[in-house]
Design a protein around this motif. Structure first.
Motif, PDB file in Angstrom:
ATOM      1  N   GLU A  17       0.813  -1.219   0.000  1.00 20.20           N
ATOM      2  CA  GLU A  17       0.000   0.000   0.000  1.00 20.20           C
ATOM      3  C   GLU A  17       0.844   1.266   0.000  1.00 20.20           C
ATOM      4  O   GLU A  17       0.467   2.269  -0.632  1.00 20.20           O
ATOM      5  CB  GLU A  17      -0.957  -0.016   1.189  1.00 20.20           C
ATOM      6  N   ASP A  18       1.960   1.270   0.699  1.00 17.11           N
ATOM      7  CA  ASP A  18       2.813   2.452   0.722  1.00 17.11           C
ATOM      8  C   ASP A  18       3.373   2.744  -0.669  1.00 17.11           C
ATOM      9  O   ASP A  18       3.415   3.910  -1.095  1.00 17.11           O
ATOM     10  CB  ASP A  18       3.961   2.257   1.720  1.00 17.11           C
ATOM     11  N   MET A  19       3.810   1.703  -1.383  1.00 15.50           N
ATOM     12  CA  MET A  19       4.319   1.895  -2.733  1.00 15.50           C
ATOM     13  C   MET A  19       3.202   2.353  -3.668  1.00 15.50           C
ATOM     14  O   MET A  19       3.392   3.256  -4.491  1.00 15.50           O
ATOM     15  CB  MET A  19       4.944   0.595  -3.246  1.00 15.50           C
ATOM     16  N   GLN A  20       2.031   1.780  -3.530  1.00 14.74           N
ATOM     17  CA  GLN A  20       0.900   2.206  -4.356  1.00 14.74           C
ATOM     18  C   GLN A  20       0.603   3.690  -4.156  1.00 14.74           C
ATOM     19  O   GLN A  20       0.403   4.434  -5.124  1.00 14.74           O
ATOM     20  CB  GLN A  20      -0.333   1.368  -4.020  1.00 14.74           C
ATOM     21  N   ALA A  21       0.571   4.130  -2.912  1.00 14.12           N
ATOM     22  CA  ALA A  21       0.280   5.534  -2.610  1.00 14.12           C
ATOM     23  C   ALA A  21       1.357   6.449  -3.179  1.00 14.12           C
ATOM     24  O   ALA A  21       1.052   7.530  -3.710  1.00 14.12           O
ATOM     25  CB  ALA A  21       0.151   5.725  -1.100  1.00 14.12           C
ATOM     26  N   TYR A  22       2.608   6.031  -3.082  1.00  9.75           N
ATOM     27  CA  TYR A  22       3.714   6.824  -3.628  1.00  9.75           C
ATOM     28  C   TYR A  22       3.605   6.945  -5.149  1.00  9.75           C
ATOM     29  O   TYR A  22       3.721   8.043  -5.708  1.00  9.75           O
ATOM     30  CB  TYR A  22       5.037   6.175  -3.234  1.00  9.75           C
ATOM     31  N   LEU A  23       3.356   5.833  -5.818  1.00  9.85           N
ATOM     32  CA  LEU A  23       3.303   5.835  -7.279  1.00  9.85           C
ATOM     33  C   LEU A  23       2.150   6.674  -7.808  1.00  9.85           C
ATOM     34  O   LEU A  23       2.251   7.274  -8.890  1.00  9.85           O
ATOM     35  CB  LEU A  23       3.191   4.405  -7.797  1.00  9.85           C
ATOM     36  N   ARG A  24       1.067   6.733  -7.050  1.00 13.60           N
ATOM     37  CA  ARG A  24      -0.094   7.512  -7.501  1.00 13.60           C
ATOM     38  C   ARG A  24       0.217   9.007  -7.587  1.00 13.60           C
ATOM     39  O   ARG A  24      -0.510   9.745  -8.260  1.00 13.60           O
ATOM     40  CB  ARG A  24      -1.278   7.289  -6.554  1.00 13.60           C
ATOM     41  N   LYS A  25       1.274   9.444  -6.940  1.00 12.03           N
ATOM     42  CA  LYS A  25       1.638  10.860  -6.982  1.00 12.03           C
ATOM     43  C   LYS A  25       2.520  11.202  -8.173  1.00 12.03           C
ATOM     44  O   LYS A  25       2.795  12.384  -8.415  1.00 12.03           O
ATOM     45  CB  LYS A  25       2.384  11.233  -5.693  1.00 12.03           C
ATOM     46  N   LEU A  26       2.982  10.197  -8.914  1.00 12.31           N
ATOM     47  CA  LEU A  26       4.005  10.397  -9.941  1.00 12.31           C
ATOM     48  C   LEU A  26       3.431  10.396 -11.351  1.00 12.31           C
ATOM     49  O   LEU A  26       2.379   9.819 -11.618  1.00 12.31           O
ATOM     50  CB  LEU A  26       5.070   9.299  -9.832  1.00 12.31           C
ATOM     51  N   SER A  27       4.177  11.054 -12.232  1.00  8.95           N
ATOM     52  CA  SER A  27       3.889  10.995 -13.667  1.00  8.95           C
ATOM     53  C   SER A  27       5.190  10.668 -14.392  1.00  8.95           C
ATOM     54  O   SER A  27       6.276  10.744 -13.812  1.00  8.95           O
ATOM     55  CB  SER A  27       3.305  12.322 -14.171  1.00  8.95           C
ATOM     56  N   ALA A  28       5.068  10.308 -15.666  1.00 11.65           N
ATOM     57  CA  ALA A  28       6.240   9.881 -16.427  1.00 11.65           C
ATOM     58  C   ALA A  28       6.152  10.396 -17.857  1.00 11.65           C
ATOM     59  O   ALA A  28       5.062  10.600 -18.404  1.00 11.65           O
ATOM     60  CB  ALA A  28       6.343   8.356 -16.433  1.00 11.65           C
ATOM     61  N   LEU A  29       7.321  10.598 -18.462  1.00 12.50           N
ATOM     62  CA  LEU A  29       7.387  10.977 -19.868  1.00 12.50           C
ATOM     63  C   LEU A  29       7.381   9.733 -20.745  1.00 12.50           C
ATOM     64  O   LEU A  29       8.072   8.748 -20.459  1.00 12.50           O
ATOM     65  CB  LEU A  29       8.649  11.798 -20.149  1.00 12.50           C
ATOM     66  N   HIS A  30       6.615   9.805 -21.845  1.00  5.31           N
ATOM     67  CA  HIS A  30       6.568   8.731 -22.845  1.00  5.31           C
ATOM     68  C   HIS A  30       6.974   9.318 -24.197  1.00  5.31           C
ATOM     69  O   HIS A  30       6.536  10.417 -24.561  1.00  5.31           O
ATOM     70  CB  HIS A  30       5.163   8.139 -22.944  1.00  5.31           C
ATOM     71  N   ASN A  31       7.791   8.585 -24.936  1.00  4.18           N
ATOM     72  CA  ASN A  31       8.329   9.052 -26.214  1.00  4.18           C
ATOM     73  C   ASN A  31       8.307   7.889 -27.206  1.00  4.18           C
ATOM     74  O   ASN A  31       8.693   6.762 -26.857  1.00  4.18           O
ATOM     75  CB  ASN A  31       9.764   9.561 -26.021  1.00  4.18           C
ATOM     76  N   TRP A  32       7.890   8.150 -28.437  1.00  9.58           N
ATOM     77  CA  TRP A  32       7.773   7.097 -29.448  1.00  9.58           C
ATOM     78  C   TRP A  32       9.114   6.689 -30.049  1.00  9.58           C
ATOM     79  O   TRP A  32       9.210   5.650 -30.716  1.00  9.58           O
ATOM     80  CB  TRP A  32       6.861   7.549 -30.589  1.00  9.58           C
ATOM     81  N   GLU A  33      10.196   7.433 -29.811  1.00  5.01           N
ATOM     82  CA  GLU A  33      11.430   7.268 -30.587  1.00  5.01           C
ATOM     83  C   GLU A  33      12.315   6.115 -30.103  1.00  5.01           C
ATOM     84  O   GLU A  33      13.504   6.293 -29.888  1.00  5.01           O
ATOM     85  CB  GLU A  33      12.220   8.574 -30.598  1.00  5.01           C
ATOM     86  N   ALA A  34      11.742   4.942 -29.959  1.00  6.38           N
ATOM     87  CA  ALA A  34      12.568   3.753 -29.717  1.00  6.38           C
ATOM     88  C   ALA A  34      13.380   3.460 -30.983  1.00  6.38           C
ATOM     89  O   ALA A  34      12.907   3.698 -32.103  1.00  6.38           O
ATOM     90  CB  ALA A  34      11.682   2.565 -29.373  1.00  6.38           C
ATOM     91  N   PRO A  35      14.611   2.969 -30.851  1.00  4.80           N
ATOM     92  CA  PRO A  35      15.475   2.773 -32.026  1.00  4.80           C
ATOM     93  C   PRO A  35      14.835   1.962 -33.145  1.00  4.80           C
ATOM     94  O   PRO A  35      14.941   2.324 -34.329  1.00  4.80           O
ATOM     95  CB  PRO A  35      16.698   2.059 -31.431  1.00  4.80           C
ATOM     96  N   ALA A  36      14.153   0.869 -32.803  1.00  7.27           N
ATOM     97  CA  ALA A  36      13.570   0.016 -33.841  1.00  7.27           C
ATOM     98  C   ALA A  36      12.450   0.743 -34.589  1.00  7.27           C
ATOM     99  O   ALA A  36      12.259   0.532 -35.797  1.00  7.27           O
ATOM    100  CB  ALA A  36      13.045  -1.279 -33.239  1.00  7.27           C
TER     101      ALA A  36
END
Length: 273
Positions: free
Chosen positions: A137-156
């Motif tokens: 539950e502590d990890m779940q609560a922590y992760l809910r506060k976060l955001s992340a960058l997503h980018n399509w430019e994978a090498p393949a």
């Protein structure tokens, strides 16, 4: 219509329905939507779908827009992507969800097998709702506060665009249209309401608000949850097989073990209404 669950966690195979028959599909539409929400990926065998029929099937689950991925569109049906490979340089032999670098990623996808190898080329799916539920539950609560960058430019994927257009114009226009985008680390599913780990190793490039070292560690931890066998289902393709999956609740991995045999598939992305 008969339903057989493949694993306790995820994936069911459905028989007794002809997906090219609009009347049958319409009669079972609500049942199919319920099954997809509950089981996250559903499979069908021995189907014969024209591109138009595949689009109609996908529309049972949501809105269908013209192709917006890095794969080419069908020359006669702009809503159908062509996935043609000989088991090399696919860029999809890594756990991922489709197009998470778009503002509104597809809610699902419908994939139809036209030609497949005699052996090899299976696809695996993992439940990212089960992945989230496994965390304390502590990890779940922590992760809910976060955001992340997503980018399509994978090498393949960059290489895929380069093969399609050696001039580089397609790459430049795609890069201009799709800049890196911020997504929640934990997504509340719009249909089930269940929380989902929304981080994948193909498109998630950085966790916002933490150091680079912390970001690398978190992405490795969270994307690695897809690798737990108890949360996976593996599907062996045959000609005429169909898979429909929830792209928000799952990640998938296209196993790249069939070179030099060819695999030819048609995919339709499903959007939320």
């Amino acid at each position: 219509m008969h339903v057989e669950h493949i694993t306790p966690c995820i994936g069911s195979e459905i028989t007794g329905i002809d997906l090219s028959d609009q009347a049958q599909v319409k009669a079972q539409a609500e049942n199919l939507r319920t099954l997809l929400a509950e089981r996250q990926v559903i499979f069908f065998r021995d189907q014969e779908l024209s591109p138009a029929a595949q689009v109609r099937l996908a529309q049972v689950f949501g809105r269908v827009d013209p192709v917006s991925s890095t794969f080419p569109a069908h020359p006669e049906e702009p809503h159908v992507e062509l996935l043609i490979s000989q088991g090399t340089r696919t860029g999809t032999d890594i756990w991922h969800a489709d197009l998470t670098w778009q503002k509104s990623p597809p809610a699902g996808a419908c994939l139809y097998a036209l030609d497949v190898p005699d052996t090899g080329g299976d696809t695996m799916w993992a439940s990212m709702t089960a992945a989230y539920a496994s965390l304390n539950e502590d990890m779940q609560a922590y992760l809910r506060k976060l955001s992340a960058l997503h980018n399509w430019e994978a090498p393949a994927l960059r290489a895929n665009l380069a093969r399609r257009d050696p001039t580089g114009e397609l790459y430049r226009s795609t890069r201009q249209k799709y800049v890196p985008i911020e997504q929640p680390v934990v997504l509340d599913h719009p249909v089930t309401g269940k929380p989902v780990v929304f981080v994948n190793s193909l498109y998630t490039t950085h966790i916002q608000g933490v150091t680079n070292d912390e970001s690398v560690a978190l992405i490795s931890l969270l994307s690695g949850l897809a690798k737990v066998p108890e949360w996976q289902v593996r599907f062996r393709w045959r000609k005429g097989s169909v898979a429909v999956w929830d792209n928000l609740a799952t990640q998938h991995y296209a196993i790249n073990d069939y070179h030099p045999a060819a695999r030819r598939m048609h995919r339709v992305a499903i959007r939320r209404e």
